[in-house]
Scaffold this motif. Structure first.
Motif, PDB file in Angstrom:
ATOM      1  N   GLN A 283     -21.330 -19.683 -12.926  1.00 22.42           N
ATOM      2  CA  GLN A 283     -21.560 -18.269 -13.230  1.00 22.42           C
ATOM      3  C   GLN A 283     -20.249 -17.557 -13.523  1.00 22.42           C
ATOM      4  N   TYR A 284     -19.200 -17.878 -12.782  1.00 19.97           N
ATOM      5  CA  TYR A 284     -17.903 -17.234 -12.997  1.00 19.97           C
ATOM      6  C   TYR A 284     -17.382 -17.507 -14.407  1.00 19.97           C
ATOM      7  N   TYR A 285     -17.445 -18.769 -14.838  1.00 20.88           N
ATOM      8  CA  TYR A 285     -16.946 -19.107 -16.165  1.00 20.88           C
ATOM      9  C   TYR A 285     -17.841 -18.527 -17.260  1.00 20.88           C
ATOM     10  N   LEU A 286     -19.130 -18.427 -17.006  1.00 23.08           N
ATOM     11  CA  LEU A 286     -20.031 -17.832 -17.997  1.00 23.08           C
ATOM     12  C   LEU A 286     -19.751 -16.344 -18.164  1.00 23.08           C
ATOM     13  N   GLU A 287     -19.545 -15.648 -17.056  1.00 25.38           N
ATOM     14  CA  GLU A 287     -19.192 -14.233 -17.136  1.00 25.38           C
ATOM     15  C   GLU A 287     -17.856 -14.049 -17.845  1.00 25.38           C
ATOM     16  N   ARG A 288     -16.910 -14.934 -17.574  1.00 22.21           N
ATOM     17  CA  ARG A 288     -15.599 -14.845 -18.210  1.00 22.21           C
ATOM     18  C   ARG A 288     -15.704 -15.065 -19.713  1.00 22.21           C
ATOM     19  N   TYR A 289     -16.612 -15.943 -20.135  1.00 20.92           N
ATOM     20  CA  TYR A 289     -16.792 -16.206 -21.560  1.00 20.92           C
ATOM     21  C   TYR A 289     -17.360 -14.989 -22.281  1.00 20.92           C
ATOM     22  N   PHE A 290     -18.377 -14.362 -21.714  1.00 26.62           N
ATOM     23  CA  PHE A 290     -19.010 -13.220 -22.378  1.00 26.62           C
ATOM     24  C   PHE A 290     -18.173 -11.952 -22.267  1.00 26.62           C
ATOM     25  N   ALA A 291     -17.168 -11.936 -21.402  1.00 26.64           N
ATOM     26  CA  ALA A 291     -16.297 -10.765 -21.282  1.00 26.64           C
ATOM     27  C   ALA A 291     -15.067 -10.868 -22.172  1.00 26.64           C
ATOM     28  N   ARG A 292     -15.017 -11.898 -23.021  1.00 24.15           N
ATOM     29  CA  ARG A 292     -13.806 -12.135 -23.802  1.00 24.15           C
ATOM     30  C   ARG A 292     -13.534 -11.010 -24.802  1.00 24.15           C
ATOM     31  N   GLY A 293     -14.561 -10.297 -25.269  1.00 21.61           N
ATOM     32  CA  GLY A 293     -14.338  -9.212 -26.215  1.00 21.61           C
ATOM     33  C   GLY A 293     -14.170  -7.873 -25.554  1.00 21.61           C
ATOM     34  N   ASN A 294     -14.347  -7.817 -24.251  1.00 25.80           N
ATOM     35  CA  ASN A 294     -14.276  -6.542 -23.541  1.00 25.80           C
ATOM     36  C   ASN A 294     -12.931  -6.336 -22.871  1.00 25.80           C
ATOM     37  N   GLU A 295     -12.198  -7.407 -22.609  1.00 27.54           N
ATOM     38  CA  GLU A 295     -10.912  -7.319 -21.936  1.00 27.54           C
ATOM     39  C   GLU A 295      -9.831  -7.919 -22.831  1.00 27.54           C
ATOM     40  N   ARG A 296      -8.699  -7.223 -22.927  1.00 22.00           N
ATOM     41  CA  ARG A 296      -7.596  -7.730 -23.749  1.00 22.00           C
ATOM     42  C   ARG A 296      -7.035  -9.020 -23.177  1.00 22.00           C
ATOM     43  N   VAL A 297      -6.835  -9.041 -21.880  1.00 25.04           N
ATOM     44  CA  VAL A 297      -6.323 -10.236 -21.209  1.00 25.04           C
ATOM     45  C   VAL A 297      -7.339 -10.642 -20.153  1.00 25.04           C
ATOM     46  N   ARG A 298      -7.936 -11.805 -20.339  1.00 25.63           N
ATOM     47  CA  ARG A 298      -8.935 -12.256 -19.376  1.00 25.63           C
ATOM     48  C   ARG A 298      -8.266 -12.694 -18.076  1.00 25.63           C
ATOM     49  N   PRO A 299      -8.913 -12.459 -16.940  1.00 21.53           N
ATOM     50  CA  PRO A 299      -8.308 -12.856 -15.665  1.00 21.53           C
ATOM     51  C   PRO A 299      -8.203 -14.370 -15.576  1.00 21.53           C
ATOM     52  N   PRO A 300      -7.183 -14.881 -14.888  1.00 26.01           N
ATOM     53  CA  PRO A 300      -7.029 -16.333 -14.769  1.00 26.01           C
ATOM     54  C   PRO A 300      -8.148 -16.950 -13.948  1.00 26.01           C
ATOM     55  N   THR A 301      -8.454 -18.187 -14.254  1.00 28.55           N
ATOM     56  CA  THR A 301      -9.471 -18.906 -13.503  1.00 28.55           C
ATOM     57  C   THR A 301      -8.901 -19.328 -12.151  1.00 28.55           C
ATOM     58  N   PRO A 302      -9.752 -19.696 -11.198  1.00 30.23           N
ATOM     59  CA  PRO A 302      -9.229 -20.174  -9.910  1.00 30.23           C
ATOM     60  C   PRO A 302      -8.301 -21.375 -10.051  1.00 30.23           C
ATOM     61  N   LEU A 303      -8.582 -22.275 -10.999  1.00 30.76           N
ATOM     62  CA  LEU A 303      -7.703 -23.425 -11.213  1.00 30.76           C
ATOM     63  C   LEU A 303      -6.349 -22.982 -11.751  1.00 30.76           C
ATOM     64  N   GLN A 304      -6.349 -22.013 -12.657  1.00 28.08           N
ATOM     65  CA  GLN A 304      -5.089 -21.499 -13.196  1.00 28.08           C
ATOM     66  C   GLN A 304      -4.283 -20.780 -12.115  1.00 28.08           C
ATOM     67  N   ARG A 305      -4.947 -20.052 -11.245  1.00 27.73           N
ATOM     68  CA  ARG A 305      -4.247 -19.385 -10.147  1.00 27.73           C
ATOM     69  C   ARG A 305      -3.613 -20.409  -9.200  1.00 27.73           C
ATOM     70  N   ALA A 306      -4.349 -21.453  -8.874  1.00 22.96           N
ATOM     71  CA  ALA A 306      -3.807 -22.485  -7.981  1.00 22.96           C
ATOM     72  C   ALA A 306      -2.625 -23.195  -8.624  1.00 22.96           C
ATOM     73  N   ARG A 307      -2.724 -23.496  -9.937  1.00 16.39           N
ATOM     74  CA  ARG A 307      -1.627 -24.166 -10.624  1.00 16.39           C
ATOM     75  C   ARG A 307      -0.389 -23.272 -10.678  1.00 16.39           C
ATOM     76  N   ALA A 308      -0.596 -21.965 -10.923  1.00 18.08           N
ATOM     77  CA  ALA A 308       0.545 -21.040 -10.970  1.00 18.08           C
ATOM     78  C   ALA A 308       1.191 -20.903  -9.601  1.00 18.08           C
ATOM     79  N   TRP A 309       0.372 -20.935  -8.554  1.00 23.25           N
ATOM     80  CA  TRP A 309       0.918 -20.798  -7.202  1.00 23.25           C
ATOM     81  C   TRP A 309       1.717 -22.037  -6.801  1.00 23.25           C
ATOM     82  N   LEU A 310       1.265 -23.207  -7.276  1.00 24.67           N
ATOM     83  CA  LEU A 310       1.955 -24.439  -6.906  1.00 24.67           C
ATOM     84  C   LEU A 310       3.210 -24.683  -7.736  1.00 24.67           C
ATOM     85  N   THR A 311       3.179 -24.316  -9.009  1.00 20.12           N
ATOM     86  CA  THR A 311       4.299 -24.629  -9.905  1.00 20.12           C
ATOM     87  C   THR A 311       5.183 -23.439 -10.206  1.00 20.12           C
ATOM     88  N   GLY A 312       4.765 -22.222  -9.827  1.00 20.04           N
ATOM     89  CA  GLY A 312       5.536 -21.037 -10.168  1.00 20.04           C
ATOM     90  C   GLY A 312       6.783 -20.911  -9.319  1.00 20.04           C
TER      91      GLY A 312
END
Length: 326
Positions: A283-312
């Motif tokens: 559901q999270y990824y589906l909502e993120r897909y349909f919100a692509r035209g409503n937000e200039r920058v889409r929020p990062p996914t949980p996997l992207q947040r974890a990767r940024a926290w580990l490698t940042g």
């Protein structure tokens, strides 16, 4: 006047930092050291939560529960088959509810008073009665109708109205009433000017609905629809009452044989949590897909947040440089 003018034109030559040239050297301001505000209430809340979790863990640790039985029956064939039937009846009922709900929403918004009145009456009835009552109404139709005659098909009602069909009709038709209101809210969220502009370009009502209105309404429809699907996944446990062997009934049947009532309830709970977690992520990824035209920058996914926290890069402490010096 000349004395005062001479005194103003003189530049001090003996000020510190002047360098003997009479020009005052600018001293950079001292770096501001920001001290974060201490939120004592948050730490107190964390301590209370950990204390409650520790007490809960200790209570279950000392409870009379055979955890070996829980681990054994998590992958038992009957349990897995029940989970598959739960998923199957949920998917079909949700599909029926979504399709019929969109039709009812369009009927509700129609200018035809007959169509609008029928849609309103449907929603009024199915939202006003409990799901369990509706399931029993469908399952016990043989008490009032001995046979079913559809013209091209004729059979005894007991043979026709199986537990699966009763569960599908009970869950799907009830869900359609809620999906109708969700779809109606989504359609009405689209600005009326979009429809008028489409009509000005020569589009008919059906094409305007498919090409203009519904794609924009999906941003409003998708989030509550995902919640309804997860709710349907849990509500499907009610069909055990009409003899349909889904996940809860499978666990209940096993517990009557081995008398491990609490252990089997834990097994069923774990499977429900697994299913709802998987579909919540979807559901999270589906909502993120349909919100692509409503937000200039889409929020990062949980996997992207974890990767940024580990490698940042690690945050530096205030007042310390890269090498740890002051």
């Amino acid at each position: 006047m000349s004395d005062s003018h001479d005194s103003l034109s003189k530049k001090p030559a003996d000020e510190p930092g002047s360098g003997g040239g009479g020009v005052k050297e600018r001293v950079p301001p001292e770096a501001i050291r920001a001290v974060p505000v201490r939120h004592w209430g948050r730490w107190i809340g964390v301590a209370v939560v950990f204390a409650l979790l520790a007490a809960l863990f200790q209570a279950f640790r000392g409870a009379d529960i055979n955890w070996d039985v829980v681990g054994e029956f998590l992958t038992y064939d009957t349990i897995i088959e029940g989970a598959g039937k739960t998923l199957w009846i949920t998917l079909l009922s949700m599909l029926l509810g979504v399709v019929l709900g969109v039709v009812l929403a369009i009927m509700r918004l129609s200018g035809n008073p007959v169509l609008s009145g029928v849609a309103w009456g449907y929603i009024w009835f199915f939202r006003g009665t409990p799901v369990l009552v509706q399931l029993f109404l469908w399952y016990n139709l043989s008490f009032v109708f001995e046979t079913v005659n559809l013209g091209f098909y004729k059979d005894e009602m007991n043979d026709f109205m199986t537990p699966f069909l009763a569960a599908l009709l009970g869950l799907g038709l009830n869900e359609a009433a809620y999906m109708a209101e969700i779809a109606r809210a989504g359609i009405q969220s689209v600005d009326r000017g979009q429809t008028e502009a489409a009509h000005a370009l020569g589009m008919n009502n059906g094409r305007t609905l498919r090409r203009i209105v519904l794609p924009q309404a999906m941003r409003v429809i998708i989030p509550p629809t995902g919640n309804e699907f997860i709710n349907m996944l849990k509500t499907s446990s009610l069909v055990y009452a009409i003899q349909y062997t889904e996940l809860f009934r499978a666990g209940n049947t096993i517990s009557t044989r081995n008398l491990a009532v609490m252990e089997m309830l834990i097994v069923v709970t774990v499977w429900y949590l697994i299913l709802t977690t998987v579909f919540s992520i979807g559901q999270y990824y589906l909502e993120r897909y349909f919100a692509r035209g409503n937000e200039r920058v889409r929020p990062p996914t949980p996997l992207q947040r974890a990767r940024a926290w580990l490698t940042g890069p690690r945050r530096q402490r205030p007042g310390r440089g890269p090498a740890g010096g002051v």
